[in-house]
Design a protein around this motif. Structure first.
Motif, PDB file in Angstrom:
ATOM      1  N   SER A  81       0.829  -1.209   0.000  1.00 24.34           N
ATOM      2  CA  SER A  81       0.000   0.000   0.000  1.00 24.34           C
ATOM      3  C   SER A  81       0.863   1.260   0.000  1.00 24.34           C
ATOM      4  N   GLN A  82       2.175   1.076   0.118  1.00 31.70           N
ATOM      5  CA  GLN A  82       3.141   2.180   0.165  1.00 31.70           C
ATOM      6  C   GLN A  82       2.746   3.207   1.218  1.00 31.70           C
ATOM      7  N   THR A  83       2.526   2.705   2.449  1.00 32.35           N
ATOM      8  CA  THR A  83       2.163   3.587   3.549  1.00 32.35           C
ATOM      9  C   THR A  83       3.034   3.325   4.769  1.00 32.35           C
ATOM     10  N   LEU A  84       3.249   4.373   5.517  1.00 33.21           N
ATOM     11  CA  LEU A  84       3.876   4.318   6.825  1.00 33.21           C
ATOM     12  C   LEU A  84       2.846   4.880   7.783  1.00 33.21           C
ATOM     13  N   LYS A  85       2.499   4.098   8.812  1.00 34.63           N
ATOM     14  CA  LYS A  85       1.493   4.547   9.771  1.00 34.63           C
ATOM     15  C   LYS A  85       2.119   4.651  11.148  1.00 34.63           C
ATOM     16  N   LEU A  86       1.832   5.756  11.820  1.00 28.73           N
ATOM     17  CA  LEU A  86       2.252   5.983  13.190  1.00 28.73           C
ATOM     18  C   LEU A  86       1.017   5.888  14.071  1.00 28.73           C
ATOM     19  N   TYR A  87       1.086   5.045  15.095  1.00 29.69           N
ATOM     20  CA  TYR A  87      -0.007   4.853  16.050  1.00 29.69           C
ATOM     21  C   TYR A  87       0.468   5.421  17.382  1.00 29.69           C
ATOM     22  N   TYR A  88      -0.336   6.268  18.002  1.00 28.23           N
ATOM     23  CA  TYR A  88       0.044   6.810  19.303  1.00 28.23           C
ATOM     24  C   TYR A  88      -1.207   7.178  20.089  1.00 28.23           C
ATOM     25  N   GLY A  89      -1.045   7.341  21.380  1.00 24.52           N
ATOM     26  CA  GLY A  89      -2.191   7.723  22.199  1.00 24.52           C
ATOM     27  C   GLY A  89      -2.091   7.189  23.602  1.00 24.52           C
ATOM     28  N   GLY A  90      -3.283   7.009  24.188  1.00 26.42           N
ATOM     29  CA  GLY A  90      -3.363   6.486  25.536  1.00 26.42           C
ATOM     30  C   GLY A  90      -3.851   7.498  26.551  1.00 26.42           C
ATOM     31  N   TYR A  91      -3.994   8.753  26.166  1.00 24.23           N
ATOM     32  CA  TYR A  91      -4.442   9.792  27.087  1.00 24.23           C
ATOM     33  C   TYR A  91      -5.730  10.403  26.578  1.00 24.23           C
ATOM     34  N   ALA A  92      -6.701  10.569  27.474  1.00 20.24           N
ATOM     35  CA  ALA A  92      -7.960  11.202  27.099  1.00 20.24           C
ATOM     36  C   ALA A  92      -8.422  12.185  28.175  1.00 20.24           C
ATOM     37  N   SER A  93      -7.663  12.331  29.248  1.00 20.62           N
ATOM     38  CA  SER A  93      -8.015  13.215  30.352  1.00 20.62           C
ATOM     39  C   SER A  93      -8.070  14.667  29.881  1.00 20.62           C
ATOM     40  N   PRO A  94      -9.016  15.453  30.407  1.00 20.71           N
ATOM     41  CA  PRO A  94      -9.081  16.874  30.037  1.00 20.71           C
ATOM     42  C   PRO A  94      -7.831  17.656  30.453  1.00 20.71           C
ATOM     43  N   ARG A  95      -7.024  17.088  31.319  1.00 19.90           N
ATOM     44  CA  ARG A  95      -5.791  17.762  31.751  1.00 19.90           C
ATOM     45  C   ARG A  95      -4.833  17.943  30.573  1.00 19.90           C
ATOM     46  N   TRP A  96      -4.846  17.034  29.639  1.00 19.73           N
ATOM     47  CA  TRP A  96      -3.916  17.069  28.510  1.00 19.73           C
ATOM     48  C   TRP A  96      -4.591  17.700  27.310  1.00 19.73           C
ATOM     49  N   ALA A  97      -3.883  18.612  26.638  1.00 26.35           N
ATOM     50  CA  ALA A  97      -4.477  19.377  25.539  1.00 26.35           C
ATOM     51  C   ALA A  97      -4.059  18.869  24.165  1.00 26.35           C
ATOM     52  N   TYR A  98      -2.851  18.322  24.045  1.00 26.86           N
ATOM     53  CA  TYR A  98      -2.372  17.895  22.736  1.00 26.86           C
ATOM     54  C   TYR A  98      -1.236  16.895  22.907  1.00 26.86           C
ATOM     55  N   TYR A  99      -0.977  16.169  21.816  1.00 28.87           N
ATOM     56  CA  TYR A  99       0.209  15.314  21.754  1.00 28.87           C
ATOM     57  C   TYR A  99       1.290  16.092  21.010  1.00 28.87           C
ATOM     58  N   GLU A 100       2.498  15.930  21.455  1.00 29.84           N
ATOM     59  CA  GLU A 100       3.623  16.473  20.711  1.00 29.84           C
ATOM     60  C   GLU A 100       4.346  15.277  20.106  1.00 29.84           C
ATOM     61  N   VAL A 101       4.441  15.266  18.786  1.00 33.93           N
ATOM     62  CA  VAL A 101       5.095  14.175  18.076  1.00 33.93           C
ATOM     63  C   VAL A 101       6.412  14.716  17.536  1.00 33.93           C
ATOM     64  N   SER A 102       7.485  14.031  17.858  1.00 35.57           N
ATOM     65  CA  SER A 102       8.809  14.404  17.373  1.00 35.57           C
ATOM     66  C   SER A 102       9.294  13.270  16.470  1.00 35.57           C
ATOM     67  N   TYR A 103       9.868  13.619  15.318  1.00 38.52           N
ATOM     68  CA  TYR A 103      10.259  12.573  14.373  1.00 38.52           C
ATOM     69  C   TYR A 103      11.455  13.003  13.532  1.00 38.52           C
ATOM     70  N   THR A 104      12.144  12.011  13.008  1.00 38.86           N
ATOM     71  CA  THR A 104      13.177  12.231  11.997  1.00 38.86           C
ATOM     72  C   THR A 104      12.825  11.348  10.808  1.00 38.86           C
ATOM     73  N   TYR A 105      13.235  11.761   9.634  1.00 38.90           N
ATOM     74  CA  TYR A 105      13.015  10.989   8.414  1.00 38.90           C
ATOM     75  C   TYR A 105      14.351  10.847   7.708  1.00 38.90           C
ATOM     76  N   PRO A 106      14.452  10.009   6.689  1.00 38.07           N
ATOM     77  CA  PRO A 106      15.752   9.669   6.107  1.00 38.07           C
ATOM     78  C   PRO A 106      16.640  10.848   5.702  1.00 38.07           C
ATOM     79  N   THR A 107      16.094  11.888   5.092  1.00 41.24           N
ATOM     80  CA  THR A 107      16.948  13.003   4.666  1.00 41.24           C
ATOM     81  C   THR A 107      16.894  14.174   5.637  1.00 41.24           C
ATOM     82  N   GLY A 108      16.150  14.022   6.731  1.00 40.72           N
ATOM     83  CA  GLY A 108      16.075  15.094   7.728  1.00 40.72           C
ATOM     84  C   GLY A 108      17.341  15.128   8.572  1.00 40.72           C
ATOM     85  N   ARG A 109      17.797  16.314   8.892  1.00 41.03           N
ATOM     86  CA  ARG A 109      19.031  16.446   9.675  1.00 41.03           C
ATOM     87  C   ARG A 109      18.744  16.610  11.165  1.00 41.03           C
TER      88      ARG A 109
END
Length: 167
Positions: A81-109
């Motif tokens: 399917s030529q796809t890369l999927k990222l699965y993340y989560g586990g928090y639903a409490s109103p205390r948390w406002a957002y997820y911060e996702v940090s990543y590198t890719y092959p040509t990223g420095r």
């Protein structure tokens, strides 16, 4: 011997012969057989793993990983399917406002970051991802006035490695 049964045998034989001849002459009959015998395309399904984080698996498909005070993270590359999927989560409490996702890719420095919506189960998909090594980590953050440089966030998840190359 019954006279009627002798007459049915040649009639049934002729009917069967005509049906067989008709199927062989049908335009799609040969193509359907060829398609069924052609070899299937080889696909690679490759799940991400945390090279430096033992005993962090929480199971699932694909396998997901987390620390005690972090969101989970998991990844899967599918060459068909030529796809890369990222699965993340586990928090639903109103205390948390957002997820911060940090990543590198092959040509990223350097590590890139984005903010994602909160929720128990999040999935991000890259279509035709760049070939090579991808790395991910995720944390949940609160939205607050004194939220400077992520001091109001959970721990980072284990760093996940996913390879999207061939072989």
């Amino acid at each position: 011997m019954n006279v009627h049964s002798r007459r049915r045998t040649p009639a049934l034989f002729c009917t069967a012969l005509m049906i067989t001849a008709g199927l062989a002459a049908a335009p799609g009959a040969a193509a359907a057989q060829a398609a069924a015998t052609a070899p299937e395309r080889q696909c690679t399904i490759r799940d991400g793993y945390p090279p430096a984080a033992r005993n962090t698996s929480i199971g699932g498909t694909p396998t997901k990983y987390k620390y005690t005070n972090s969101p989970y993270v998991g990844g899967r590359y599918d060459s068909c399917s030529q796809t890369l999927k990222l699965y993340y989560g586990g928090y639903a409490s109103p205390r948390w406002a957002y997820y911060e996702v940090s990543y590198t890719y092959p040509t990223g420095r350097e590590w890139d970051r984005w903010q994602g919506r909160m929720g128990e189960n999040r999935i991000v998909t890259w279509n035709s991802p760049e070939r090579g090594s991808w790395n991910f980590k995720v944390r949940a953050c609160a939205q607050a006035i004194d939220d400077a440089q992520g001091r109001n966030c959970t721990s980072w998840s284990p760093q996940l490695f996913v390879y999207t190359g061939s072989g």
